[in-house]
Design an enzyme around this catalytic site. Structure first.
Site, PDB file in Angstrom:
ATOM      1  N   ALA A  53     -14.230  52.182  28.859  1.00 22.01           N
ATOM      2  CA  ALA A  53     -13.138  52.463  27.923  1.00 22.01           C
ATOM      3  C   ALA A  53     -13.592  52.401  26.470  1.00 22.01           C
ATOM      4  O   ALA A  53     -12.785  52.562  25.561  1.00 22.01           O
ATOM      5  CB  ALA A  53     -12.000  51.469  28.156  1.00 22.01           C
ATOM      6  N   ASP A  54     -14.869  52.178  26.249  1.00 26.96           N
ATOM      7  CA  ASP A  54     -15.358  51.968  24.887  1.00 26.96           C
ATOM      8  C   ASP A  54     -15.198  53.205  23.995  1.00 26.96           C
ATOM      9  O   ASP A  54     -15.610  54.310  24.362  1.00 26.96           O
ATOM     10  CB  ASP A  54     -16.833  51.579  24.944  1.00 26.96           C
ATOM     11  CG  ASP A  54     -17.398  51.298  23.577  1.00 26.96           C
ATOM     12  OD1 ASP A  54     -17.120  50.206  23.057  1.00 26.96           O
ATOM     13  OD2 ASP A  54     -18.081  52.169  23.023  1.00 26.96           O
ATOM     14  N   VAL A  55     -14.627  53.004  22.829  1.00 32.30           N
ATOM     15  CA  VAL A  55     -14.393  54.109  21.900  1.00 32.30           C
ATOM     16  C   VAL A  55     -15.696  54.715  21.399  1.00 32.30           C
ATOM     17  O   VAL A  55     -15.799  55.933  21.224  1.00 32.30           O
ATOM     18  CB  VAL A  55     -13.560  53.614  20.696  1.00 32.30           C
ATOM     19  CG1 VAL A  55     -13.287  54.746  19.737  1.00 32.30           C
ATOM     20  CG2 VAL A  55     -12.271  53.031  21.167  1.00 32.30           C
ATOM     21  N   LEU A  87     -18.514  54.843  22.973  1.00 32.45           N
ATOM     22  CA  LEU A  87     -19.038  55.645  24.084  1.00 32.45           C
ATOM     23  C   LEU A  87     -18.355  57.017  24.103  1.00 32.45           C
ATOM     24  O   LEU A  87     -19.015  58.052  24.247  1.00 32.45           O
ATOM     25  CB  LEU A  87     -18.797  54.906  25.405  1.00 32.45           C
ATOM     26  CG  LEU A  87     -19.160  55.637  26.684  1.00 32.45           C
ATOM     27  CD1 LEU A  87     -20.666  55.660  26.882  1.00 32.45           C
ATOM     28  CD2 LEU A  87     -18.495  55.003  27.895  1.00 32.45           C
TER      29      LEU A  87
END
Length: 302
Positions: A255-257, A259
DNA sequence: ATCCAGGGTATTT
DNA sequence: AAATACCATGGA
Protein backbone atom coordinates in the site's frame (compact mmCIF):
# COMPACT_ATOMS: atom_id res chain seq x y z
CA UNK A 1 29.96 -12.96 8.34
CA UNK A 2 33.37 -12.54 6.79
CA UNK A 3 35.55 -10.17 8.80
CA UNK A 4 38.90 -9.76 10.52
CA UNK A 5 39.58 -8.23 13.90
CA UNK A 6 42.75 -6.11 13.92
CA UNK A 7 41.90 -4.81 17.41
CA UNK A 8 42.29 -1.11 16.62
CA UNK A 9 40.14 -1.55 13.53
CA UNK A 10 37.96 -4.10 11.76
CA UNK A 11 38.04 -5.26 8.21
CA UNK A 12 34.81 -6.57 6.75
CA UNK A 13 35.15 -8.47 3.50
CA UNK A 14 32.53 -7.43 0.98
CA UNK A 15 30.14 -9.93 -0.55
CA UNK A 16 29.55 -10.04 -4.29
CA UNK A 17 27.35 -7.31 -5.69
CA UNK A 18 27.97 -4.62 -3.13
CA UNK A 19 28.10 -0.94 -4.00
CA UNK A 20 29.40 1.38 -1.31
CA UNK A 21 28.51 4.32 -3.55
CA UNK A 22 24.87 3.29 -3.54
CA UNK A 23 24.89 2.98 0.24
CA UNK A 24 26.13 6.57 0.38
CA UNK A 25 23.42 7.74 -1.99
CA UNK A 26 20.82 6.33 0.35
CA UNK A 27 22.48 7.61 3.52
CA UNK A 28 22.77 11.08 2.00
CA UNK A 29 19.16 11.33 0.98
CA UNK A 30 18.16 13.84 3.66
CA UNK A 31 20.00 16.84 5.09
CA UNK A 32 17.88 16.39 8.19
CA UNK A 33 19.28 12.95 8.98
CA UNK A 34 20.70 12.98 12.47
CA UNK A 35 21.71 9.37 13.15
CA UNK A 36 24.85 9.37 11.04
CA UNK A 37 27.22 11.80 9.37
CA UNK A 38 29.16 11.51 6.14
CA UNK A 39 32.38 13.36 5.47
CA UNK A 40 34.19 12.73 2.19
CA UNK A 41 32.70 9.28 1.82
CA UNK A 42 33.51 8.32 5.41
CA UNK A 43 30.53 7.39 7.55
CA UNK A 44 30.39 8.23 11.25
CA UNK A 45 27.86 6.35 13.33
CA UNK A 46 27.39 6.38 17.09
CA UNK A 47 25.99 3.12 18.44
CA UNK A 48 25.38 1.39 21.73
CA UNK A 49 25.54 -2.38 21.71
CA UNK A 50 25.45 -4.51 24.82
CA UNK A 51 25.86 -1.46 27.04
CA UNK A 52 28.99 -0.29 25.27
CA UNK A 53 29.10 3.01 23.42
CA UNK A 54 31.08 3.09 20.20
CA UNK A 55 31.71 5.70 17.58
CA UNK A 56 32.25 3.93 14.27
CA UNK A 57 34.29 5.46 11.48
CA UNK A 58 33.47 3.50 8.37
CA UNK A 59 35.46 3.76 5.17
CA UNK A 60 35.73 1.84 1.95
CA UNK A 61 38.61 0.03 0.32
CA UNK A 62 38.11 -1.94 -2.91
CA UNK A 63 37.36 -5.33 -1.37
CA UNK A 64 36.48 -4.47 2.18
CA UNK A 65 34.99 -1.98 4.57
CA UNK A 66 37.13 -0.71 7.42
CA UNK A 67 35.68 0.19 10.76
CA UNK A 68 37.78 2.31 13.08
CA UNK A 69 37.04 3.46 16.63
CA UNK A 70 37.94 7.15 17.10
CA UNK A 71 37.00 7.14 20.80
CA UNK A 72 38.93 4.20 22.17
CA UNK A 73 39.37 0.58 21.30
CA UNK A 74 36.30 -1.35 22.48
CA UNK A 75 36.40 -4.77 24.13
CA UNK A 76 36.70 -7.83 21.96
CA UNK A 77 33.03 -8.71 22.30
CA UNK A 78 32.03 -5.14 21.51
CA UNK A 79 34.19 -5.22 18.39
CA UNK A 80 32.39 -8.33 17.31
CA UNK A 81 29.07 -6.60 17.90
CA UNK A 82 30.24 -3.61 15.89
CA UNK A 83 31.15 -5.85 12.98
CA UNK A 84 27.76 -7.54 13.21
CA UNK A 85 26.05 -4.15 13.29
CA UNK A 86 27.74 -2.93 10.12
CA UNK A 87 27.16 -6.27 8.43
CA UNK A 88 23.49 -6.07 9.23
CA UNK A 89 23.16 -2.35 8.55
CA UNK A 90 24.19 -2.85 4.94
CA UNK A 91 22.40 -6.15 4.60
CA UNK A 92 25.54 -8.00 3.61
CA UNK A 93 24.07 -11.39 4.34
CA UNK A 94 21.77 -11.37 1.32
CA UNK A 95 22.48 -13.33 -1.81
CA UNK A 96 21.95 -10.41 -4.16
CA UNK A 97 22.86 -12.35 -7.33
CA UNK A 98 19.76 -14.47 -6.68
CA UNK A 99 17.66 -11.33 -6.66
CA UNK A 100 19.22 -10.23 -9.91
CA UNK A 101 18.45 -13.58 -11.46
CA UNK A 102 14.82 -13.28 -10.40
CA UNK A 103 14.67 -9.66 -11.54
CA UNK A 104 15.31 -10.68 -15.15
CA UNK A 105 11.71 -11.87 -15.37
CA UNK A 106 10.45 -8.30 -15.03
CA UNK A 107 11.38 -5.54 -17.46
CA UNK A 108 11.04 -2.78 -14.91
CA UNK A 109 13.16 -4.55 -12.33
CA UNK A 110 15.67 -5.56 -14.95
CA UNK A 111 16.28 -1.91 -15.74
CA UNK A 112 16.55 -0.81 -12.10
CA UNK A 113 18.87 -3.64 -11.18
CA UNK A 114 21.17 -2.65 -14.02
CA UNK A 115 21.05 0.99 -13.02
CA UNK A 116 21.60 0.56 -9.28
CA UNK A 117 23.79 -2.51 -9.41
CA UNK A 118 25.12 -3.46 -5.99
CA UNK A 119 22.56 -1.44 -4.07
CA UNK A 120 21.81 -3.20 -0.82
CA UNK A 121 18.99 -2.51 1.56
CA UNK A 122 20.16 -0.03 4.16
CA UNK A 123 18.65 -1.55 7.27
CA UNK A 124 17.83 -0.63 10.85
CA UNK A 125 19.27 -3.26 13.17
CA UNK A 126 17.45 -1.74 16.15
CA UNK A 127 13.83 -2.90 16.33
CA UNK A 128 12.58 0.07 18.34
CA UNK A 129 14.12 2.50 15.89
CA UNK A 130 12.59 0.68 12.94
CA UNK A 131 9.11 0.66 14.49
CA UNK A 132 9.19 4.30 15.53
CA UNK A 133 10.63 5.50 12.24
CA UNK A 134 7.89 3.65 10.38
CA UNK A 135 5.17 5.13 12.60
CA UNK A 136 6.62 8.62 12.27
CA UNK A 137 6.50 8.20 8.49
CA UNK A 138 2.86 7.19 8.37
CA UNK A 139 0.82 9.48 6.13
CA UNK A 140 3.24 12.43 6.09
CA UNK A 141 5.84 13.47 3.57
CA UNK A 142 9.39 12.32 4.04
CA UNK A 143 10.82 15.77 4.74
CA UNK A 144 8.45 16.33 7.62
CA UNK A 145 9.13 12.79 8.84
CA UNK A 146 12.83 13.59 9.05
CA UNK A 147 12.06 16.82 10.87
CA UNK A 148 10.01 14.94 13.45
CA UNK A 149 12.69 12.29 13.86
CA UNK A 150 15.34 14.96 14.39
CA UNK A 151 13.29 16.64 17.11
CA UNK A 152 12.51 13.28 18.69
CA UNK A 153 16.17 12.24 18.81
CA UNK A 154 17.41 15.63 20.00
CA UNK A 155 14.91 15.66 22.84
CA UNK A 156 15.11 12.12 24.06
CA UNK A 157 18.28 10.55 22.69
CA UNK A 158 21.78 10.48 24.10
CA UNK A 159 24.43 12.68 22.58
CA UNK A 160 28.17 12.38 22.16
CA UNK A 161 30.24 15.50 21.51
CA UNK A 162 33.47 14.66 19.73
CA UNK A 163 35.87 16.87 17.81
CA UNK A 164 33.38 19.68 17.62
CA UNK A 165 30.58 17.53 16.28
CA UNK A 166 27.56 15.94 17.88
CA UNK A 167 26.63 12.30 17.40
CA UNK A 168 23.21 11.08 18.46
CA UNK A 169 21.82 7.79 19.64
CA UNK A 170 18.22 6.86 18.90
CA UNK A 171 16.19 7.16 22.14
CA UNK A 172 15.70 3.99 24.17
CA UNK A 173 12.25 2.50 24.63
CA UNK A 174 12.76 2.74 28.39
CA UNK A 175 13.01 6.51 28.09
CA UNK A 176 10.08 6.89 25.71
CA UNK A 177 7.89 4.64 27.84
CA UNK A 178 8.18 7.23 30.60
CA UNK A 179 7.24 10.38 28.66
CA UNK A 180 3.78 11.87 28.15
CA UNK A 181 1.73 12.40 25.03
CA UNK A 182 2.03 16.14 25.61
CA UNK A 183 5.82 15.90 25.35
CA UNK A 184 5.48 14.68 21.79
CA UNK A 185 2.63 17.02 20.84
CA UNK A 186 4.94 19.92 21.64
CA UNK A 187 7.18 18.60 18.87
CA UNK A 188 4.24 18.67 16.38
CA UNK A 189 3.44 14.99 16.66
CA UNK A 190 -0.28 14.37 16.32
CA UNK A 191 -2.09 13.01 19.33
CA UNK A 192 -2.65 9.67 17.62
CA UNK A 193 0.95 9.28 16.60
CA UNK A 194 2.14 10.17 20.10
CA UNK A 195 -0.11 7.44 21.49
CA UNK A 196 1.26 4.88 19.07
CA UNK A 197 4.88 5.73 19.79
CA UNK A 198 4.61 5.69 23.56
CA UNK A 199 2.51 2.54 23.30
CA UNK A 200 5.23 0.76 21.32
CA UNK A 201 7.80 1.87 23.87
CA UNK A 202 5.70 0.40 26.66
CA UNK A 203 5.15 -2.89 24.85
CA UNK A 204 8.90 -3.21 24.40
CA UNK A 205 9.68 -2.10 27.95
CA UNK A 206 7.39 -4.83 29.20
CA UNK A 207 9.37 -7.30 27.11
CA UNK A 208 6.26 -8.31 25.17
CA UNK A 209 8.09 -7.95 21.88
CA UNK A 210 11.80 -8.22 21.21
CA UNK A 211 13.76 -8.64 18.04
CA UNK A 212 14.70 -12.09 19.28
CA UNK A 213 11.10 -13.10 19.82
CA UNK A 214 10.28 -12.07 16.26
CA UNK A 215 13.28 -13.92 14.88
CA UNK A 216 12.05 -17.04 16.61
CA UNK A 217 8.74 -16.99 14.78
CA UNK A 218 8.45 -19.77 12.29
CA UNK A 219 7.64 -17.67 9.29
CA UNK A 220 6.88 -14.30 7.80
CA UNK A 221 3.15 -14.49 8.48
CA UNK A 222 3.58 -15.19 12.18
CA UNK A 223 6.10 -12.42 12.62
CA UNK A 224 3.78 -10.04 10.78
CA UNK A 225 0.83 -10.98 12.96
CA UNK A 226 2.89 -10.41 16.11
CA UNK A 227 3.78 -6.91 14.91
CA UNK A 228 0.24 -6.06 13.82
CA UNK A 229 -1.03 -6.92 17.27
CA UNK A 230 0.59 -3.67 18.43
CA UNK A 231 -1.67 -0.63 18.30
CA UNK A 232 -0.53 1.70 15.54
CA UNK A 233 1.11 -1.05 13.56
CA UNK A 234 -0.86 -1.96 10.46
CA UNK A 235 0.14 -4.03 7.45
CA UNK A 236 2.34 -1.31 5.96
CA UNK A 237 4.29 -0.68 9.15
CA UNK A 238 4.71 -4.38 9.86
CA UNK A 239 6.06 -5.04 6.37
CA UNK A 240 8.36 -2.06 6.60
CA UNK A 241 9.85 -3.37 9.83
CA UNK A 242 10.08 -6.91 8.49
CA UNK A 243 12.07 -5.72 5.52
CA UNK A 244 14.30 -3.12 7.18
CA UNK A 245 14.96 -4.79 10.50
CA UNK A 246 14.24 -8.48 10.21
CA UNK A 247 15.52 -8.96 6.66
CA UNK A 248 12.48 -10.70 5.25
CA UNK A 249 12.90 -10.49 1.49
CA UNK A 250 9.26 -11.41 0.96
CA UNK A 251 8.00 -8.48 3.04
CA UNK A 252 6.00 -6.22 0.78
CA UNK A 253 4.43 -2.90 1.86
CA UNK A 254 2.07 -3.00 -1.09
CA UNK A 255 0.00 0.00 0.00
CA UNK A 256 3.04 2.27 0.07
CA UNK A 257 2.53 5.59 -1.71
CA UNK A 258 6.16 5.80 -2.72
CA UNK A 259 5.94 2.38 -4.32
CA UNK A 260 2.87 3.50 -6.25
CA UNK A 261 4.54 6.65 -7.49
CA UNK A 262 7.66 4.78 -8.51
CA UNK A 263 5.63 2.24 -10.45
CA UNK A 264 3.56 4.96 -12.09
CA UNK A 265 6.79 6.50 -13.32
CA UNK A 266 8.46 3.27 -14.36
CA UNK A 267 5.35 2.03 -16.15
CA UNK A 268 4.81 5.36 -17.89
CA UNK A 269 1.30 5.77 -16.52
CA UNK A 270 -0.68 8.99 -16.13
CA UNK A 271 -2.19 7.66 -12.92
CA UNK A 272 -1.10 5.44 -10.10
CA UNK A 273 -1.32 1.71 -10.81
CA UNK A 274 -4.27 -0.22 -9.41
CA UNK A 275 -3.82 -2.90 -6.80
CA UNK A 276 -4.43 -5.49 -9.51
CA UNK A 277 -1.73 -4.06 -11.73
CA UNK A 278 0.72 -4.02 -8.83
CA UNK A 279 -0.03 -7.61 -7.94
CA UNK A 280 0.39 -8.60 -11.56
CA UNK A 281 3.88 -7.12 -11.78
CA UNK A 282 4.86 -8.19 -8.29
CA UNK A 283 4.18 -11.79 -9.23
CA UNK A 284 7.54 -11.61 -10.96
CA UNK A 285 9.31 -10.65 -7.75
CA UNK A 286 8.46 -13.78 -5.81
CA UNK A 287 10.52 -14.00 -2.62
CA UNK A 288 12.27 -10.70 -3.40
CA UNK A 289 9.43 -8.18 -3.00
CA UNK A 290 11.31 -6.25 -0.33
CA UNK A 291 14.29 -5.68 -2.59
CA UNK A 292 12.08 -4.84 -5.55
CA UNK A 293 10.37 -2.23 -3.38
CA UNK A 294 13.70 -0.84 -2.20
CA UNK A 295 14.96 -0.49 -5.76
CA UNK A 296 11.74 1.25 -6.75
CA UNK A 297 12.13 3.68 -3.84
CA UNK A 298 15.66 4.28 -5.02
CA UNK A 299 14.32 5.30 -8.42
CA UNK A 300 12.40 8.15 -6.77
CA UNK A 301 15.43 10.16 -5.68
CA UNK A 302 17.29 10.21 -8.93
C1' DA B 1 -5.38 27.83 -1.47
C1' DT B 2 -5.29 23.13 -2.52
C1' DC B 3 -3.69 18.65 -2.70
C1' DC B 4 -1.05 15.18 -0.87
C1' DA B 5 2.12 12.58 2.06
C1' DG B 6 6.68 5.94 2.79
C1' DG B 7 -1.29 4.81 7.12
C1' DG B 8 -4.11 3.19 11.05
C1' DT B 9 -8.16 2.72 13.84
C1' DA B 10 -12.94 3.13 14.82
C1' DT B 11 -17.33 3.07 13.00
C1' DT B 12 -20.84 1.94 9.62
C1' DT B 13 -22.68 -0.59 5.87
C1' DA C 1 -16.00 -8.78 5.07
C1' DA C 2 -15.81 -4.40 3.00
C1' DA C 3 -16.49 0.52 2.57
C1' DT C 4 -16.32 5.05 4.99
C1' DA C 5 -15.04 8.63 8.33
C1' DC C 6 -11.77 10.58 10.94
C1' DC C 7 -7.28 11.74 12.44
C1' DA C 8 -4.41 16.21 12.01
C1' DT C 9 0.37 18.00 10.50
C1' DG C 10 3.62 20.33 7.18
C1' DG C 11 5.53 20.41 2.21
C1' DA C 12 5.16 21.78 -2.44
Amino acid sequence: MNWMDHESYLEIKLPQAFSYEECLVFLNRSDLEILHQIVDGVIYKFIKVEKEFMLLKISYTPHSIQVEFPLSTPSESARKSAAAYVWEWFDMGQDLPSFYEAACRCDIMKRLVYKYNGLRMVCMPDLFEALIWAIIGQQINLTFAYTLKKRFVEHFGECLAFEGRKFWLFPSYERIASIDIEDLKKLQFTNRKAEYIIGVAKVMSDGKITKGSLQQKNDYQQAKQALMAIRGVGAWTADYVLMKCLHYNCAFPIADVGLHNALKQQMGLERKPTLEEINHIAANWQDWQAYATFYLWRSLYE
